[in-house]
Scaffold this active site. Structure first.
Site, mmCIF file in Angstrom:
data_model
loop_
_atom_site.group_PDB
_atom_site.id
_atom_site.type_symbol
_atom_site.label_atom_id
_atom_site.label_comp_id
_atom_site.label_asym_id
_atom_site.label_seq_id
_atom_site.Cartn_x
_atom_site.Cartn_y
_atom_site.Cartn_z
ATOM 1 N N GLY A 284 -4.266 -35.816 -56.811
ATOM 2 C CA GLY A 284 -3.859 -34.570 -56.175
ATOM 3 C C GLY A 284 -4.099 -33.409 -57.112
ATOM 4 N N ALA A 285 -5.372 -33.171 -57.433
ATOM 5 C CA ALA A 285 -5.718 -32.197 -58.476
ATOM 6 C C ALA A 285 -5.793 -30.779 -57.924
ATOM 7 C CB ALA A 285 -7.042 -32.575 -59.134
ATOM 8 N N LYS B 45 16.608 -28.479 -61.980
ATOM 9 C CA LYS B 45 15.536 -27.792 -61.261
ATOM 10 C C LYS B 45 15.791 -27.823 -59.754
ATOM 11 C CE LYS B 45 10.589 -27.179 -60.823
ATOM 12 N NZ LYS B 45 9.231 -27.651 -61.115
ATOM 13 N N SER C 249 7.612 -21.852 -53.450
ATOM 14 C CA SER C 249 6.571 -22.750 -52.944
ATOM 15 C C SER C 249 6.733 -22.998 -51.448
ATOM 16 C CB SER C 249 6.597 -24.076 -53.707
ATOM 17 O OG SER C 249 7.848 -24.731 -53.542
ATOM 18 N N ALA D 160 -3.272 -27.107 -57.898
ATOM 19 C CA ALA D 160 -2.948 -26.133 -58.939
ATOM 20 C C ALA D 160 -2.372 -26.802 -60.188
ATOM 21 C CB ALA D 160 -1.980 -25.095 -58.378
ATOM 22 N N ASN E 105 15.983 -25.037 -56.359
ATOM 23 C CA ASN E 105 15.016 -25.251 -55.279
ATOM 24 C C ASN E 105 15.697 -25.573 -53.951
ATOM 25 O OD1 ASN E 105 12.739 -24.822 -56.838
ATOM 26 N ND2 ASN E 105 12.449 -26.975 -57.355
#
Length: 330
Positions: free
Chosen positions: A7-8, A204, A273, A10, A208
Site C-alpha cells: 500500500g505504497a 493517538k 484524514s 503517501a 482521532n
C-alpha cells in the site's frame, strides 16, 4: 533485509523511499498511475526542501516478490481484511507483518494478559479473516506520526513528523523489532521500540476518535473542531468515554485530556484524514477509529452515548457520500 511496503501511498511511499535511499532491499506494492510512474521514472520524495529520487522494486503482484523479512502494511485498516489473502505469497516462516495503520489493530488482544486475551474484534477484523489468514504471531505494532500527501502519481510530499513507534504485542524487545528499528533509524527515522505499544496506540486514537468524525460532519479543520466551544465539548465527552474504556483495559494514557485537545488545536488548519477521504469520495476509517471503541465499550460494560451518536451520524454521512467501507460496521 527484505522489506515489502504493501500500500505504497503517501505514508508507504515516504517510508519506502527513505528505506530504499538508505540501501535496504525494498519492494512497493501499488497500483494504477502511481505504480506506472514509479516504474518508469522512480519514486520522488520532497523532503525538507530537497527531492530524493529512488528506484525501489514496484509491482501490483505479490506473487512476483517472494517471502520477505518484513511486510509493512500501510493500507487503511478497513482495506486489510478484503485483501489479506494477497499477502500470503510474501510470507515465509519468520516474516513479520507490521500494522502501520490508524486505530485499534486487529491483533489488539493477542497475548494481552487478562480476561480478553486473544479475543477478536469484529469491527476491525470481520469474521476473524485477518487473524486466521496472517496469524497474530506475525504482528508488530506501529504507531505512525508523519504527515505526507501524494502530490502526484509517483510523487510524495512530506509535511511533518518522522517517528514510527514499534512494539510487540507481548511487550518484549524482540530481535525482529530491534532489527526493524535499526533499519528505520538508518533511513533517518525515529523508531523507538515500546514495551507498551497499546498505550501509544490509544493516545493517538484518543484524538482521532472524535476529531476525525466531527470534522467529516462539519467539514471544519482540526483547529476549529478543537477550539470551537460546541465541537470541543462533544470531543471532550467522547474522549472521556474512551478514557474510561482504555483504563478498564489497563491502558495508561501518557497525556491529559486537556493536553491532547491542545495538541490537536496546535496543528492548525489541517483537514483530518476522514474529511479528506469524504471530500475525495474514498472509504472513511470509521470502524478502526470509532466503531471499535464502541465495541470495546460494550465488552467492558462502559456506556458510550456520545460515541454512539457521532458514530451513527458519520455512518449516515458516509453512506450518503458513498464513502462507507465494506466491513462489519456497514
Amino acid at each position: 533485509m527484505n522489506i515489502c511496503i504493501y500500500g505504497a501511498g503517501a505514508i508507504g511511499g515516504y517510508l519506502g523511499a527513505l528505506l530504499a535511499y538508505s540501501g535496504q532491499e525494498v519492494t512497493l506494492i501499488a497500483r494504477g498511475p502511481h505504480l506506472a510512474v514509479m516504474r518508469e521514472q522512480g519514486l520522488r520524495l520532497h523532503l525538507s526542501g530537497e527531492t530524493l529520487v529512488t528506484h525501489p522494486r514496484c509491482t501490483d503482484d505479490p506473487h512476483t516478490v517472494g517471502p520477505q523479512d518484513y511486510v509493512i502494511v500501510t493500507l487503511k485498516a478497513h482495506s486489510l481484511s478484503p485483501i489479506a489473502d494477497q499477502l500470503l505469497p510474501l510470507l515465509g516462516p519468520e516474516t513479520a507483518v507490521v500494522t502501520a495503520s490508524n486505530g485499534i489493530p486487529w491483533w489488539y488482544f493477542y497475548k494481552l494478559e487478562g480476561p480478553f486475551e486473544n479475543k477478536r474484534l469484529t469491527s476491525v477484523d470481520p469474521e476473524g479473516r485477518v487473524w486466521e489468514t496472517l496469524g497474530p504471531e506475525r504482528a508488530i505494532g506501529c504507531v505512525v506520526y508523519p504527515a505526507c500527501e501524494m502530490s502526484a502519481p509517483g510523487e510524495i510530499t512530506h509535511q511533518s513528523g518522522e517517528r514510527f513507534s514499534l512494539g510487540e504485542p507481548d511487550g518484549t524487545r524482540s530481535s525482529r523489532s530491534l532489527a526493524l528499528s535499526a533499519a528505520l533509524q538508518k533511513a533517518g527515522l525515529k523508531a523507538p521500540v515500546r514495551a507498551q505499544i497499546r498505550n501509544e496506540i490509544w493516545v493517538k486514537l484518543w484524538g482521532n476518535l472524535c476529531f476525525n468524525p466531527i470534522s467529516a460532519l462539519t467539514q471544519a479543520t482540526l483547529d476549529v473542531v478543537a477550539t470551537d466551544p460546541g465541537t470541543q465539548a462533544i470531543a471532550r465527552q467522547m474522549m472521556t468515554e474512551a478514557q474510561t474504556i482504555a483504563e478498564h483495559l489497563g491502558v495508561t494514557l501518557g497525556v491529559s485530556l486537556e493536553q491532547r485537545i491542545a495538541g490537536a488545536a496546535a496543528v492548525g488548519p489541517h483537514r483530518t484524514s476522514m474529511l479528506q477521504d469524504l471530500l475525495q469520495g474514498r472509504p472513511m476509517e470509521i470502524d478502526a477509529l470509532v466503531t471499535v471503541v464502541q465495541e470495546l465499550g460494550v465488552l467492558v460494560g462502559v456506556p458510550t452515548p456520545y460515541i454512539d451518536t457521532i458514530l451513527a451520524l458519520v455512518r449516515q454521512r458516509a453512506r450518503l457520500a458513498g464513502c462507507y467501507p465494506t466491513t462489519a460496521g456497514s
